[in-house]
Design a protein around this motif. Structure first.
Motif, PDB file in Angstrom:
ATOM      1  N   LYS A 452      77.267  51.852  66.158  1.00  0.00           N
ATOM      2  CA  LYS A 452      78.113  51.827  67.361  1.00  0.00           C
ATOM      3  C   LYS A 452      78.072  50.441  68.017  1.00  0.00           C
ATOM      4  O   LYS A 452      79.096  49.923  68.461  1.00  0.00           O
ATOM      5  CB  LYS A 452      77.596  52.883  68.353  1.00  0.00           C
ATOM      6  CG  LYS A 452      78.678  53.793  68.892  1.00  0.00           C
ATOM      7  CD  LYS A 452      78.098  54.937  69.698  1.00  0.00           C
ATOM      8  CE  LYS A 452      78.109  54.664  71.181  1.00  0.00           C
ATOM      9  NZ  LYS A 452      77.521  55.773  71.959  1.00  0.00           N
ATOM     10  N   ALA A 453      76.890  49.857  68.060  1.00  0.00           N
ATOM     11  CA  ALA A 453      76.756  48.516  68.659  1.00  0.00           C
ATOM     12  C   ALA A 453      77.528  47.487  67.831  1.00  0.00           C
ATOM     13  O   ALA A 453      78.216  46.618  68.363  1.00  0.00           O
ATOM     14  CB  ALA A 453      75.283  48.132  68.768  1.00  0.00           C
ATOM     15  N   MET A 454      77.419  47.599  66.491  1.00  0.00           N
ATOM     16  CA  MET A 454      78.161  46.673  65.622  1.00  0.00           C
ATOM     17  C   MET A 454      79.665  46.818  65.855  1.00  0.00           C
ATOM     18  O   MET A 454      80.403  45.840  65.922  1.00  0.00           O
ATOM     19  CB  MET A 454      77.867  46.983  64.148  1.00  0.00           C
ATOM     20  CG  MET A 454      76.463  46.639  63.690  1.00  0.00           C
ATOM     21  SD  MET A 454      76.312  47.077  61.930  1.00  0.00           S
ATOM     22  CE  MET A 454      74.528  47.014  61.722  1.00  0.00           C
ATOM     23  N   GLN A 455      80.109  48.072  65.959  1.00  0.00           N
ATOM     24  CA  GLN A 455      81.542  48.310  66.162  1.00  0.00           C
ATOM     25  C   GLN A 455      82.006  47.799  67.529  1.00  0.00           C
ATOM     26  O   GLN A 455      83.126  47.303  67.657  1.00  0.00           O
ATOM     27  CB  GLN A 455      81.843  49.803  66.014  1.00  0.00           C
ATOM     28  CG  GLN A 455      81.751  50.245  64.560  1.00  0.00           C
ATOM     29  CD  GLN A 455      82.005  51.732  64.387  1.00  0.00           C
ATOM     30  OE1 GLN A 455      81.508  52.544  65.171  1.00  0.00           O
ATOM     31  NE2 GLN A 455      82.758  52.087  63.363  1.00  0.00           N
ATOM     32  N   ALA A 456      81.127  47.902  68.521  1.00  0.00           N
ATOM     33  CA  ALA A 456      81.484  47.387  69.848  1.00  0.00           C
ATOM     34  C   ALA A 456      81.687  45.878  69.782  1.00  0.00           C
ATOM     35  O   ALA A 456      82.595  45.328  70.406  1.00  0.00           O
ATOM     36  CB  ALA A 456      80.398  47.745  70.852  1.00  0.00           C
ATOM     37  N   VAL A 457      80.842  45.207  68.993  1.00  0.00           N
ATOM     38  CA  VAL A 457      80.969  43.761  68.827  1.00  0.00           C
ATOM     39  C   VAL A 457      82.270  43.426  68.102  1.00  0.00           C
ATOM     40  O   VAL A 457      83.007  42.511  68.485  1.00  0.00           O
ATOM     41  CB  VAL A 457      79.738  43.200  68.078  1.00  0.00           C
ATOM     42  CG1 VAL A 457      79.981  41.772  67.625  1.00  0.00           C
ATOM     43  CG2 VAL A 457      78.502  43.272  68.974  1.00  0.00           C
ATOM     44  N   LYS A 458      82.570  44.181  67.059  1.00  0.00           N
ATOM     45  CA  LYS A 458      83.828  43.986  66.324  1.00  0.00           C
ATOM     46  C   LYS A 458      85.021  44.155  67.272  1.00  0.00           C
ATOM     47  O   LYS A 458      85.944  43.336  67.303  1.00  0.00           O
ATOM     48  CB  LYS A 458      83.891  44.996  65.164  1.00  0.00           C
ATOM     49  CG  LYS A 458      85.279  45.252  64.579  1.00  0.00           C
ATOM     50  CD  LYS A 458      85.796  44.108  63.715  1.00  0.00           C
ATOM     51  CE  LYS A 458      87.209  44.410  63.192  1.00  0.00           C
ATOM     52  NZ  LYS A 458      87.818  43.267  62.524  1.00  0.00           N
ATOM     53  N   GLN A 459      84.986  45.198  68.042  1.00  0.00           N
ATOM     54  CA  GLN A 459      86.062  45.510  68.987  1.00  0.00           C
ATOM     55  C   GLN A 459      86.206  44.379  70.024  1.00  0.00           C
ATOM     56  O   GLN A 459      87.317  43.990  70.388  1.00  0.00           O
ATOM     57  CB  GLN A 459      85.727  46.850  69.666  1.00  0.00           C
ATOM     58  CG  GLN A 459      86.641  47.287  70.783  1.00  0.00           C
ATOM     59  CD  GLN A 459      88.010  47.735  70.286  1.00  0.00           C
ATOM     60  OE1 GLN A 459      88.167  48.095  69.112  1.00  0.00           O
ATOM     61  NE2 GLN A 459      88.996  47.681  71.161  1.00  0.00           N
ATOM     62  N   ALA A 460      85.065  43.826  70.453  1.00  0.00           N
ATOM     63  CA  ALA A 460      85.093  42.756  71.462  1.00  0.00           C
ATOM     64  C   ALA A 460      85.758  41.496  70.919  1.00  0.00           C
ATOM     65  O   ALA A 460      86.480  40.813  71.624  1.00  0.00           O
ATOM     66  CB  ALA A 460      83.668  42.439  71.920  1.00  0.00           C
ATOM     67  N   LEU A 461      85.519  41.198  69.635  1.00  0.00           N
ATOM     68  CA  LEU A 461      86.019  39.937  69.078  1.00  0.00           C
ATOM     69  C   LEU A 461      87.373  40.086  68.394  1.00  0.00           C
ATOM     70  O   LEU A 461      88.033  39.100  68.109  1.00  0.00           O
ATOM     71  CB  LEU A 461      84.995  39.367  68.085  1.00  0.00           C
ATOM     72  CG  LEU A 461      83.690  38.885  68.723  1.00  0.00           C
ATOM     73  CD1 LEU A 461      82.749  38.352  67.663  1.00  0.00           C
ATOM     74  CD2 LEU A 461      83.967  37.801  69.776  1.00  0.00           C
ATOM     75  N   ASP A 462      87.760  41.323  68.118  1.00  0.00           N
ATOM     76  CA  ASP A 462      89.033  41.549  67.418  1.00  0.00           C
ATOM     77  C   ASP A 462      89.635  42.841  67.954  1.00  0.00           C
ATOM     78  O   ASP A 462      89.724  43.843  67.243  1.00  0.00           O
ATOM     79  CB  ASP A 462      88.750  41.642  65.898  1.00  0.00           C
ATOM     80  CG  ASP A 462      90.007  41.877  65.083  1.00  0.00           C
ATOM     81  OD1 ASP A 462      91.122  41.667  65.619  1.00  0.00           O
ATOM     82  OD2 ASP A 462      89.877  42.279  63.907  1.00  0.00           O
ATOM     83  N   PRO A 463      90.047  42.805  69.231  1.00  0.00           N
ATOM     84  CA  PRO A 463      90.456  44.057  69.890  1.00  0.00           C
ATOM     85  C   PRO A 463      91.618  44.763  69.188  1.00  0.00           C
ATOM     86  O   PRO A 463      91.713  45.982  69.246  1.00  0.00           O
ATOM     87  CB  PRO A 463      90.844  43.625  71.308  1.00  0.00           C
ATOM     88  CG  PRO A 463      90.613  42.170  71.414  1.00  0.00           C
ATOM     89  CD  PRO A 463      90.056  41.652  70.142  1.00  0.00           C
ATOM     90  N   LYS A 464      92.470  44.000  68.522  1.00  0.00           N
ATOM     91  CA  LYS A 464      93.587  44.655  67.833  1.00  0.00           C
ATOM     92  C   LYS A 464      93.219  45.048  66.399  1.00  0.00           C
ATOM     93  O   LYS A 464      94.044  45.614  65.679  1.00  0.00           O
ATOM     94  CB  LYS A 464      94.803  43.731  67.826  1.00  0.00           C
ATOM     95  CG  LYS A 464      95.398  43.510  69.218  1.00  0.00           C
ATOM     96  CD  LYS A 464      96.776  42.908  69.103  1.00  0.00           C
ATOM     97  CE  LYS A 464      97.426  42.804  70.473  1.00  0.00           C
ATOM     98  NZ  LYS A 464      98.788  42.227  70.357  1.00  0.00           N
ATOM     99  N   GLY A 465      92.026  44.707  65.983  1.00  0.00           N
ATOM    100  CA  GLY A 465      91.569  45.102  64.652  1.00  0.00           C
ATOM    101  C   GLY A 465      92.388  44.527  63.514  1.00  0.00           C
ATOM    102  O   GLY A 465      92.624  45.194  62.508  1.00  0.00           O
ATOM    103  N   ILE A 466      92.783  43.256  63.628  1.00  0.00           N
ATOM    104  CA  ILE A 466      93.622  42.687  62.561  1.00  0.00           C
ATOM    105  C   ILE A 466      92.811  42.025  61.440  1.00  0.00           C
ATOM    106  O   ILE A 466      93.327  41.823  60.348  1.00  0.00           O
ATOM    107  CB  ILE A 466      94.629  41.639  63.104  1.00  0.00           C
ATOM    108  CG1 ILE A 466      93.897  40.426  63.709  1.00  0.00           C
ATOM    109  CG2 ILE A 466      95.583  42.256  64.121  1.00  0.00           C
ATOM    110  CD1 ILE A 466      94.783  39.197  63.808  1.00  0.00           C
ATOM    111  N   LEU A 467      91.544  41.680  61.710  1.00  0.00           N
ATOM    112  CA  LEU A 467      90.786  40.908  60.716  1.00  0.00           C
ATOM    113  C   LEU A 467      90.120  41.811  59.675  1.00  0.00           C
ATOM    114  O   LEU A 467      89.211  42.582  59.988  1.00  0.00           O
ATOM    115  CB  LEU A 467      89.745  40.027  61.403  1.00  0.00           C
ATOM    116  CG  LEU A 467      90.299  38.839  62.200  1.00  0.00           C
ATOM    117  CD1 LEU A 467      89.173  38.099  62.903  1.00  0.00           C
ATOM    118  CD2 LEU A 467      91.070  37.883  61.290  1.00  0.00           C
TER     119      LEU A 467
END
Lengths: 492, 492
Positions: A452-467
């Motif tokens: 969950k913490a990893m996903q929160a970081v992903k979400q923070a840096l790529d909010p639209k999830g394009i990468l």
């Protein structure tokens, strides 16, 4: 409507054909000559070494780092998936554009700029690993990370999965050589994490967060790499042991003695048998079906002499035989044995699963014992070799793709293997990363809270999830997807 | 109502006395005997080596790692700031509880567990750095990071700011030795980032994100540290040069030659003058007011002989004199010279700003020239020494606290220094971190977009902003806060 954007909660969100056409039109105007939409180019970029294919909508061959920002700005605006690509040698599918969209081909970014004073080299992501090593050696400098794909793989790809290799036991992994990164965030903003400096502790360390993130958090366009003095001399020895237990006990003694070899490769009897059966002759004359250690030492002549003496003191008690390499050519011949074992596995079955697991060094024999038990249980060969100095062994499961039964047993075998590795206090991956292939095992390795913490970081840096959507976290049933027959540059 | 929770957008949000009382009551019931609320304990934990004091509401002395989770769960629920603390030797105020709340004292967590096979030691955060080194040396093993505070500083604090030290030139910084971390997220959830393994690339790398994050992203309760074989022998030499230019040119030649010293410390003439004026005698007989290099070599007898020969070949051209240390005791005497220079600076003025900047190795002399220019400009001494093998120099600005004019000039001097360092391609901090003191310079070092990305990561991992609020990003006018006269264990 088409399969599109698929990051976590937004899986299967569709991008209309019209929207994609509009975005591509804009991109072509902004970056003329960079956008390839012919099927040939798209198919070429649809697959990596996992050999599962998803054809992207376009391939963008950037010619300057700054063009990455242009691509990402537009992709972020339209919500188009962007999968970065170097050579496509990833073993886990991390370069496969499973959500289609755009493949960002970085292989043309190849500049290399050395600062000989600080021994820091600044490279673009498309530089080939071996090419960099060769060039640096001319200056007496050494860039140690050496994945087995190094002849083809790029520094960008190496950073994306924090690549290892045979020299890690003494010299560490890719991460240990990255001082700074330049690149672009998902929103297209240019950022620098660190500089070409030996020390840097300003702000939160997003450099190391990017390393090993498989292109899911940002795109690297420049890396500042630390180099070390090239070791003066090398010596290599190949030792035969009557069993894996005997070979691995020797590794333990060797490491415990304080000796630090620059390479410590192990081959089990299954791997050696494959080669011997294929060629029809034993690797060591008079001692077939042995387990092997390949040990490299490096340093000055004095150091080599001293280290070799200690090594032979240790090996003489249990090694059955030894082949010594005093020249580069002779060393290359020894390493060919390792490659031969790897290739010869295909004489057992047409498909190889290569699992780069890690276990505590003192528990490697337990892992080997388990691979033998697994072999019986699933009725498939489990030849294993790897970096015994790091506890990082490549367990292979060999099966025939056309056999539904074998596929099923291989799938079951991998899950059992991963569970066992984690129960030993090990890691499901030591140098390949998660990509698509290892997603099912993430929950074995990490707690829910950690994921969950990893996903929160992903979400923070790529909010639209394009990468690189669909990787690391997103369920993907690799076994349900057909693999393609495609000759890759590294295939033999 | 009281000053409370202050992270970014929620600055000055108040926590009522009643709410704090309720939370403390609950905490005392959950962790009896751990919660200190007497003024003595709170004042003790109110300050670090920056000597700015904010008295927290309570100090929690945990006795087990798991208790950290209990504290954080409750703090997160109530939105109470939590500042982790080891020895409080931070130079930048990173251990000061500027938003008050709770100080989480980790100094009682002191276990050390060595795996001699893998050469990995698992330690709790309260272990003292030097104590670990001494203990590991008994097994022939070496934990190299050695901040000058190592006698007092904890491994937890070292990880929080990614501490460096004098051996970094050959052996790297704290980060290079951390294989895995255990600890707690802001919400009190237990997490593991990595394991006691040499290789681990599973999932996003939050281990390295935590390292150097000054307790703002999570609290470490266990660290798995890599050890290396203890070098067999050491040799140290102290060399005198007529000028800084001559000394630093020698460093460049030395590094260019491929020689890799285990220590390469530089002292400018201002630093040496301080010591010579205080003691009334020159450090080198017959050559006062020199610039100094302290070089350590390590390895086997053969290696030392060879390295020393190369070194003396390089230094003989320009060094005025040399003092050689063949014993540990003699080496210690040389290092005492360095410490003496540092302490003697207080004979110029009562307050020392110690800026751990980094510049490219080949530009160190430009930095020294600038410190001399700055000295004239602000009328304050700028003695400088440091780790010349890494380009990491400690520029000091000496001023008298009671003089408003000197304070103003020191403040101006630091800003000018930081701007110059960044213009050289350098870093505002190489081993201290940002804390409070360097916040004003963050925008010199990092772009807006980079800072935004860092803040997004902070927000993702600590949405309520309870972990060490007020640090790294939040404006804090260090010059407007009085410093306290407090004797610290490391004061002389």
């Amino acid at each position: 409507m088409r399969f599109g954007h698929c990051y976590i909660s937004r899986v299967n969100q569709k991008i209309s054909e019209a929207k994609m056409k509009r975005a591509l039109g804009q991109l072509k105007r902004k970056l003329p000559g960079r956008v390839l939409t012919d099927l040939g180019a798209r198919e070429q970029a649809s697959v990596d070494n996992l050999r599962i294919s998803f054809v992207p909508d376009a391939v963008i061959q950037v010619q300057k780092g700054a063009e990455v920002g242009v691509v990402l700005k537009l992709a972020n605006e339209y919500g188009i998936p962007v999968t970065a690509r170097g050579a496509g040698s990833s073993a886990t599918g991390s370069a496969v554009p499973v959500c289609q969209g755009w493949v960002l081909d970085l292989s043309l970014l190849k500049s290399i700029k050395l600062n000989p004073f600080s021994k820091i080299v600044t490279v673009e992501p498309g530089v080939l690993t071996e090419a960099l090593q060769t060039k640096m050696a001319r200056y007496g400098l050494f860039y140690p990370p050496d994945p087995s794909s190094k002849k083809y793989s790029t520094i960008g790809g190496n950073i994306a999965c924090n690549a290892g290799g045979m020299h890690c036991v003494k010299y560490g992994v890719t991460r240990d050589y990255v001082l700074g990164l330049e690149g672009y965030l998902a929103n297209g903003a240019f950022v620098e994490w660190g500089l070409p400096l030996k020390k840097f502790v300003s702000g939160l360390n997003l450099r190391d967060l990017w390393i090993g993130s498989e292109g899911t958090l940002g795109i690297v366009t420049k890396a500042h790499l630390k180099l070390i003095p090239l070791p003066e001399k090398r010596w290599m020895g190949m030792f035969a042991f009557k069993s894996e237990q005997s070979a691995l006990a020797c590794v333990t003694r060797l490491l415990k003695s304080g000796l630090l070899p620059s390479m410590c490769e192990f081959l089990d009897r299954q791997s050696v048998d494959c080669a011997e059966q294929l060629t029809g002759r034993p690797i060591f004359k008079g001692a077939s079906s042995v387990s092997i250690l390949i040990i490299e030492l490096d340093g000055s002549s004095d150091q080599l002499r001293q280290q070799k003496k200690s090594l032979l003191e240790i090996t003489k008690k249990t090694a059955l035989d030894c082949v010594e390499a005093k020249t580069e050519k002779a060393s290359e011949a020894i390493l060919k044995v390792r490659r031969l074992c790897s290739q010869a596995m295909y004489s057992i079955a047409d498909t190889k699963l290569n699992e780069d697991v890690v276990v505590p060094i003192e528990r490697q024999y337990e892992l080997i014992r388990y691979t033998l038990q697994l072999k019986k249980e699933i009725g498939l060969a489990t030849p294993t070799f790897g970096h015994a100095g790091d506890g990082n062994l490549h367990v292979h499961i060999m099966y025939n793709r056309s056999s539904a039964s074998e596929r099923k047993r291989a799938e079951k075998g991998i899950l059992k293997l991963m569970k066992f590795v984690v129960s030993l206090g090990g890691s499901i991956t030591g140098e390949h990363g998660i990509g698509l292939a290892k997603v099912p095992f993430m929950k074995l390795q990490h707690s829910k809270e950690a994921i969950k913490a990893m996903q929160a970081v992903k979400q923070a840096l790529d909010p639209k999830g394009i990468l690189n959507p669909g990787k690391i976290f997103h369920p993907f049933e690799v076994w349900k997807h057909p693999t393609v027959d495609k000759k890759m540059p590294w295939d033999h």
